[in-house]
Scaffold this active site. Structure first.
Site, PDB file in Angstrom:
ATOM      1  N   ILE A  19       0.814  -1.224   0.000  1.00 20.77           N
ATOM      2  CA  ILE A  19       0.000   0.000   0.000  1.00 20.77           C
ATOM      3  C   ILE A  19       0.843   1.267   0.000  1.00 20.77           C
ATOM      4  O   ILE A  19       0.304   2.366  -0.110  1.00 20.77           O
ATOM      5  CB  ILE A  19      -0.962   0.023   1.207  1.00 20.77           C
ATOM      6  CG1 ILE A  19      -0.207  -0.086   2.533  1.00 20.77           C
ATOM      7  CG2 ILE A  19      -2.008  -1.063   1.081  1.00 20.77           C
ATOM      8  CD1 ILE A  19      -1.111   0.032   3.761  1.00 20.77           C
ATOM      9  N   ALA A  25      11.592   2.176   3.627  1.00 15.69           N
ATOM     10  CA  ALA A  25      10.752   1.029   3.958  1.00 15.69           C
ATOM     11  C   ALA A  25       9.547   0.988   3.034  1.00 15.69           C
ATOM     12  O   ALA A  25       9.145   2.001   2.460  1.00 15.69           O
ATOM     13  CB  ALA A  25      10.298   1.105   5.414  1.00 15.69           C
ATOM     14  N   LYS A  42       5.288  -2.083   8.222  1.00 16.91           N
ATOM     15  CA  LYS A  42       6.370  -1.364   7.539  1.00 16.91           C
ATOM     16  C   LYS A  42       7.618  -2.240   7.606  1.00 16.91           C
ATOM     17  O   LYS A  42       8.090  -2.590   8.699  1.00 16.91           O
ATOM     18  CB  LYS A  42       6.617  -0.011   8.196  1.00 16.91           C
ATOM     19  CG  LYS A  42       7.758   0.774   7.557  1.00 16.91           C
ATOM     20  CD  LYS A  42       7.781   2.215   8.029  1.00 16.91           C
ATOM     21  CE  LYS A  42       6.680   3.008   7.404  1.00 16.91           C
ATOM     22  NZ  LYS A  42       6.816   4.462   7.627  1.00 16.91           N
ATOM     23  N   ASP A 136      10.646  14.519  10.750  1.00 20.91           N
ATOM     24  CA  ASP A 136      10.246  14.405   9.339  1.00 20.91           C
ATOM     25  C   ASP A 136       8.761  14.753   9.183  1.00 20.91           C
ATOM     26  O   ASP A 136       8.005  14.052   8.522  1.00 20.91           O
ATOM     27  CB  ASP A 136      10.510  12.981   8.831  1.00 20.91           C
ATOM     28  CG  ASP A 136      10.468  12.911   7.298  1.00 20.91           C
ATOM     29  OD1 ASP A 136      10.648  13.961   6.651  1.00 20.91           O
ATOM     30  OD2 ASP A 136      10.250  11.806   6.763  1.00 20.91           O
TER      31      ASP A 136
END
Length: 727
Positions: A19, A25, A42, A136
């Protein structure tokens, strides 16, 4: 590493589909067999899973992130490490990223921007309180639920990708748009770096533009450290000035001038929501200054020391140098900290004393009391401006469908109560009706769409319409449209396709219209026409017939024949059977009277030839008429009046005899014959009475109440139709 789809990790996480793909990752959708729930997994890429230092940090940080528990943070369920694969199991989010939402909307309404940013800041404050910095923050890492709820993903992951020797590359361009100046320079970072990224994202939400852009990651990073972006209100003048101050304060180039915590920024946003005209007085992008022996000089950012979570005992040696450095800094901070605490105590004591003196002086010469009024229904901003010097207000905001946003709908104390000035009153202020996002139900079956909308407590109304591109029974669109915010319980109109536009049209009702109006009506319904005249005495010039019944469905272009009344009919014929009694002889004249006038005259030269039978006389007419028959003997000149009468219905070709023939009167006009015989001759003598003159007929009105001759026919005086005797 080959494809993992279909595999089961740790014997419980069954991978079903890919997805998402990231720089470090890949994200898969999976089913947790043990918990019977859908999760996201993940999995680190091979290039990172082969780096021992990276794996050590990843393992430690993942354990730290797993302790985060906040409604605006994606929950981490599990972390797995094997020789072949390293993965994180997290909450599965069935929504879209903030990046996708911004791309859809272009520019967000400032109210929506405040709503989203506040949730992000709450998530960050929770993480910062536990010593975790995101590093991030960007729209790609923010998930948005249909109801407007925000979930922040990938806490602490960014630091893992900073492998020694790595530099900015174009692969990082998605993140570098939101990177803080200290990150771009490679300096130490703390929670204030996340604040900067939030400011950049807020800037983009409300302007539709990123503050800095460029051809490469390096060019963009350099702009963060050296350049000043365009003012938000220069791009979008509708942005409130206070929000522009908040955005730019979060984006200060120097960390010391930024918000020092997420909660500080939340406080300003809350203040703005209560008073949209507030001014915070922030001066954007000015270098911080500190005094020294030589005067005042500029200095660079000195960030806070990064807080790290290490859970493995094996890592203690690796961090010895860091511990020694931290110990030195701690010792160097002892004196300043003690001085600061002492100063704070002195200041607080002074404030308390001053406040007591002011309160005492303020009560001299006055009561110092005030009566509480009814604040319900009033605007909170106006209340604070007018009564802020008399009361303290404890304000709670709640959704309320009965009161507009910013309106007080509850107060903790009853109006009329007398209290001291400065008394604290609890107020509840409406945030307006709770809203949720309209789900996208396009192309769903109408039943599925209604069920989906009802999940969000919308009231559904259905409208059908033709659409060549949408299958019959499926949804074309909704009004309001998908992804718009609407109050819970509001009405959503669902437009359902009836399939392609039909080529059939319904025949309109044309009867009673004029010819021109009927033709216009047929044309407007995509039909052609033909016109015929129909004999009728009524509705002259109007439509009295149409070839297709009203409401009938016919193909476009079908020809509909309309019959227009002429206003009159042509005369028709009828036969009057007049019985001549047996024994009649001689010649007679038969007069047919209509409304007192002779319509037809018929002569019988030799009655003997028709005695005992009928003399048929033809008459013409249009409607109905009553005819009276008079018979006159040519020899005696005697007449039988109204020998017989007939009712005639020309439209239906019907003749009815009225009464019976006056045969006795007929006999009286028949001439008598006397015969005398002598030797020489025989003489026949006919004795005739004096000529009979018939009385003047009394004119009688016909069925229409008009006097004789209304059928338009002239009496033929024996020259038209009827039976003629043989010579």
């Amino acid at each position: 590493m080959g494809s993992v789809i279909g595999k089961r990790l740790d014997g419980r996480y069954e991978i079903t589909e890919l997805i998402g793909v990231g720089g470090m990752a890949d994200v898969y959708k999976a089913t947790d067999i043990m918990e019977d729930r859908t999760v996201a997994v993940k999995i680190l890429k091979d290039e990172f899973s082969n780096n021992e230092e990276f794996l050590r940090r990843f393992r430690n940080e993942s354990k730290a992130i797993a302790v985060l528990n906040h409604p605006n943070i994606v929950k981490i369920y599990d972390v797995g490490f094997t020789d072949e694969i390293q993965f994180i199991v997290m909450e599965y989010i069935d929504g879209i990223t903030m990046k996708e939402f911004i791309e859809q909307q272009g520019v967000l309404r400032w109210k929506d921007g405040v709503h989203f940013i506040t949730q992000i800041l709450r998530a960050l404050q929770h993480a910062h309180d536990k010593g975790i910095v995101h590093r991030d923050i960007k729209p790609q890492n923010i998930m948005l639920f249909p109801d407007g709820t925000i979930k922040v993903m990938d806490f602490g992951i960014a630091r893992f990708s900073r492998v020694d020797g790595k530099t900015l590359s174009d692969k990082t361009i998605g993140s570098v748009h939101y990177i803080s100046p200290e990150q771009a320079r490679g300096d130490m970072t703390d929670e204030r770096s996340d604040i900067y990224s939030v400011g950049v994202m807020f800037y983009e939400m409300l302007t539709g533009q990123k503050p800095f852009d460029g051809d490469s990651a390096f060019a963009i990073a350099r702009k963060h450290t050296e350049e000043t972006p365009a003012m938000p209100r220069d791009i979008m003048p509708s942005i409130p000035e206070a929000l522009e101050e908040i955005i730019l304060h979060a984006m200060e180039r120097y960390p010391e001038r930024r918000y020092q915590s997420a909660s500080d920024m939340i406080k300003d946003l809350d203040t703005f929501k209560l008073n949209r005209s507030v001014s915070f007085g922030y001066k954007y992008n000015q270098k911080p200054v500190i005094p020294n022996e030589e005067g005042t000089k500029h200095f660079k950012s000195v960030p806070k020391r990064e807080v790290r979570y290490d859970y493995d005992d094996d890592d203690e040696d690796d961090d010895d140098d860091d511990d020694e450095e931290e110990e030195v800094k701690k010792r160097s901070y002892i004196v300043p900290i003690m001085l600061g605490v002492t100063a704070a105590v002195v200041i607080i004591a002074a404030v308390v004393i001053a406040w007591s003196v002011i309160r005492t002086l303020g009560n001299v010469g006055g009561t110092g009391t005030v009566e509480i009024i009814d604040f319900v229904g009033k605007d909170i901003v106006a209340v604070e401006e007018e009564y802020g010097d008399k009361f303290k207000f404890e304000i709670a905001q709640e959704y309320n469908s009965e009161y507009e946003e910013g309106t007080i709908f509850w107060q903790g104390d009853t109006a009329g109560k007398v209290v001291k000035e400065g008394y604290e009153i609890s107020l509840k202020v409406s945030m307006g009706p709770r809203k949720t996002t309209v789900p996208d139900v396009k192309n769903m079956t109408v039943e599925a769409a209604e069920n989906e909308l009802k999940k969000y407590e919308f009231v559904v109304q259905r409208i059908t319409m033709a659409d060549e591109n949408v299958e019959e029974g499926r949804v074309i669109k909704t009004q309001p449209a998908a992804n718009e915010k609407q109050p819970i319980g509001s009405s959503i109109t669902v437009y359902v396709s009836t399939g392609p536009v039909s080529t059939d049209v319904k025949v309109p009702y044309c009867l009673g219209l004029s010819k021109d109006d009927a033709i216009k009506l047929l044309k407007s319904n995509k039909l052609t026409y033909a016109v015929e005249e129909v004999e009728s005495e009524s509705n002259k010039g109007k439509v009295i017939q149409q070839s297709e019944d009203e409401g009938t469905w016919v193909p476009k272009g079908t020809c509909i024949t309309i019959g227009i009344s002429t206003g009159e009919v042509s005369p028709t014929e009828a036969t009057l059977p007049i019985a001549i009694p047996a024994g009649a002889h001689g010649s007679y004249r038969i007069d047919v009277y209509l409304n007192g006038n002779i319509a037809v005259t018929q002569n019988i030269a030799k009655a003997e030839t028709v005695a005992g039978s009928n003399v048929n006389i033809t008459v013409k007419g249009k409607k109905t008429a009553t005819y009276a028959i008079y018979i006159t003997n040519d020899s005696t000149k005697k007449t039988v009046e109204n020998y017989i009468k007939f009712d005639v219905d020309f439209a239906n070709n019907k003749v009815d005899k009225i009464g019976t023939e006056k045969t006795k009167e007929f006999d009286s006009i028949t001439p008598t014959t006397t015969t005398t015989t002598t030797a020489a001759t025989t003489t026949t003598t006919t004795t005739t009475e004096e000529p009979y003159e018939p009385a003047e007929p009394v004119e009688q009105p016909d069925d229409n109440g008009e006097e004789g001759g209304d059928n338009g026919e002239e009496p033929d005086n024996g020259q038209q139709g009827g039976w003629q005797p043989a010579e």
